[in-house]
Design a protein around this motif. Sequence first.
Motif, PDB file in Angstrom:
ATOM      1  N   MET A   1      17.149  96.278  41.063  1.00 58.27           N
ATOM      2  CA  MET A   1      18.360  96.775  42.021  1.00 58.27           C
ATOM      3  C   MET A   1      19.201  97.302  41.468  1.00 58.27           C
ATOM      4  O   MET A   1      19.597  97.471  40.329  1.00 58.27           O
ATOM      5  CB  MET A   1      18.862  95.422  42.637  1.00 58.27           C
ATOM      6  N   VAL A   2      19.687  98.519  42.091  1.00 66.40           N
ATOM      7  CA  VAL A   2      20.606  99.513  41.700  1.00 66.40           C
ATOM      8  C   VAL A   2      21.898  99.105  42.595  1.00 66.40           C
ATOM      9  O   VAL A   2      21.815  98.989  43.762  1.00 66.40           O
ATOM     10  CB  VAL A   2      20.098 100.850  42.044  1.00 66.40           C
ATOM     11  N   LYS A   3      23.015  98.900  41.921  1.00 61.79           N
ATOM     12  CA  LYS A   3      24.295  98.885  42.923  1.00 61.79           C
ATOM     13  C   LYS A   3      25.238  99.941  42.668  1.00 61.79           C
ATOM     14  O   LYS A   3      25.394 100.349  41.589  1.00 61.79           O
ATOM     15  CB  LYS A   3      24.950  97.473  42.163  1.00 61.79           C
ATOM     16  N   ILE A   4      25.627 100.721  43.817  1.00 62.68           N
ATOM     17  CA  ILE A   4      26.730 101.593  43.755  1.00 62.68           C
ATOM     18  C   ILE A   4      28.007 100.948  44.115  1.00 62.68           C
ATOM     19  O   ILE A   4      28.079 100.175  45.140  1.00 62.68           O
ATOM     20  CB  ILE A   4      26.215 102.623  44.720  1.00 62.68           C
ATOM     21  N   GLU A   5      28.925 101.196  43.510  1.00 59.35           N
ATOM     22  CA  GLU A   5      30.187 100.432  43.626  1.00 59.35           C
ATOM     23  C   GLU A   5      31.417 101.415  43.825  1.00 59.35           C
ATOM     24  O   GLU A   5      31.510 102.482  43.130  1.00 59.35           O
ATOM     25  CB  GLU A   5      30.697  99.619  42.732  1.00 59.35           C
ATOM     26  N   ALA A   6      32.188 101.713  44.825  1.00 58.36           N
ATOM     27  CA  ALA A   6      33.402 102.455  44.960  1.00 58.36           C
ATOM     28  C   ALA A   6      34.714 101.498  44.830  1.00 58.36           C
ATOM     29  O   ALA A   6      34.896 100.596  45.576  1.00 58.36           O
ATOM     30  CB  ALA A   6      33.542 103.103  46.258  1.00 58.36           C
ATOM     31  N   ILE A   7      35.700 101.654  43.650  1.00 56.27           N
ATOM     32  CA  ILE A   7      36.563 101.019  43.540  1.00 56.27           C
ATOM     33  C   ILE A   7      37.964 101.816  43.756  1.00 56.27           C
ATOM     34  O   ILE A   7      38.175 103.046  43.079  1.00 56.27           O
ATOM     35  CB  ILE A   7      36.493 100.519  42.186  1.00 56.27           C
ATOM     36  N   ASN A   8      38.919 101.428  44.480  1.00 58.69           N
ATOM     37  CA  ASN A   8      39.925 102.028  44.676  1.00 58.69           C
ATOM     38  C   ASN A   8      40.987 101.859  43.401  1.00 58.69           C
ATOM     39  O   ASN A   8      41.533 100.956  43.412  1.00 58.69           O
ATOM     40  CB  ASN A   8      40.936 101.925  45.829  1.00 58.69           C
ATOM     41  N   VAL A   9      41.143 103.040  42.764  1.00 57.88           N
ATOM     42  CA  VAL A   9      42.202 102.668  41.566  1.00 57.88           C
ATOM     43  C   VAL A   9      43.282 103.452  41.647  1.00 57.88           C
ATOM     44  O   VAL A   9      44.293 103.353  40.694  1.00 57.88           O
ATOM     45  CB  VAL A   9      41.545 103.515  40.198  1.00 57.88           C
ATOM     46  N   GLY A  10      43.850 103.911  42.856  1.00 61.01           N
ATOM     47  CA  GLY A  10      44.848 104.460  43.236  1.00 61.01           C
ATOM     48  C   GLY A  10      45.907 103.295  43.806  1.00 61.01           C
ATOM     49  O   GLY A  10      45.640 102.106  43.912  1.00 61.01           O
ATOM     50  N   GLN A  11      47.081 103.826  44.260  1.00 61.10           N
ATOM     51  CA  GLN A  11      47.966 102.883  44.877  1.00 61.10           C
ATOM     52  C   GLN A  11      48.166 103.013  46.213  1.00 61.10           C
ATOM     53  O   GLN A  11      48.648 102.209  46.746  1.00 61.10           O
ATOM     54  CB  GLN A  11      49.230 103.352  44.227  1.00 61.10           C
ATOM     55  N   ARG A  12      47.526 103.672  46.836  1.00 64.99           N
ATOM     56  CA  ARG A  12      47.495 104.115  48.379  1.00 64.99           C
ATOM     57  C   ARG A  12      45.917 103.638  48.853  1.00 64.99           C
ATOM     58  O   ARG A  12      44.969 103.787  48.067  1.00 64.99           O
ATOM     59  CB  ARG A  12      47.476 105.353  48.635  1.00 64.99           C
ATOM     60  N   PRO A  13      45.819 103.102  50.063  1.00 63.96           N
ATOM     61  CA  PRO A  13      44.673 102.778  50.853  1.00 63.96           C
ATOM     62  C   PRO A  13      43.867 103.967  50.918  1.00 63.96           C
ATOM     63  O   PRO A  13      44.294 104.955  51.217  1.00 63.96           O
ATOM     64  CB  PRO A  13      45.022 102.092  52.041  1.00 63.96           C
ATOM     65  N   VAL A  14      42.475 103.745  50.837  1.00 64.44           N
ATOM     66  CA  VAL A  14      41.347 104.722  51.129  1.00 64.44           C
ATOM     67  C   VAL A  14      40.335 104.003  51.925  1.00 64.44           C
ATOM     68  O   VAL A  14      40.126 102.705  51.651  1.00 64.44           O
ATOM     69  CB  VAL A  14      40.810 105.177  49.645  1.00 64.44           C
ATOM     70  N   THR A  15      39.905 104.729  52.707  1.00 66.32           N
ATOM     71  CA  THR A  15      38.723 104.136  53.613  1.00 66.32           C
ATOM     72  C   THR A  15      37.482 104.993  53.304  1.00 66.32           C
ATOM     73  O   THR A  15      37.429 105.976  53.277  1.00 66.32           O
ATOM     74  CB  THR A  15      39.151 104.508  55.269  1.00 66.32           C
TER      75      THR A  15
END
Length: 84
Positions: A1-15
């Motif tokens: 399996m390949v897993k793609i992750e997106a992590i918010n490293v900022g201080q503001r919310p992101v959708t």
Amino acid sequence: MVKIEAINVGQRPVTISELALQAPNGRKLVSYMPFRDAMPDTQLPKSLADGEMAAMSLSYKDIEAYVQQEGFASSAKLVPLATD
């Protein structure tokens, strides 16, 4: 399996609205099995606060079938993509 992750490293919310692998021709490969028991995908769109993550998994078999179906060389570069 390949897993793609997106992590918010900022201080503001992101959708995050999309997680995919992007092919050389610009087309995208996305997961069509978001509710696997072993590795459930994040339901999108998903609002991420600081430090939160969204993830998607794809099987090597599905990736291989996509590469063959599209006629790419086995060495074609598929790039992880997160769209907000």
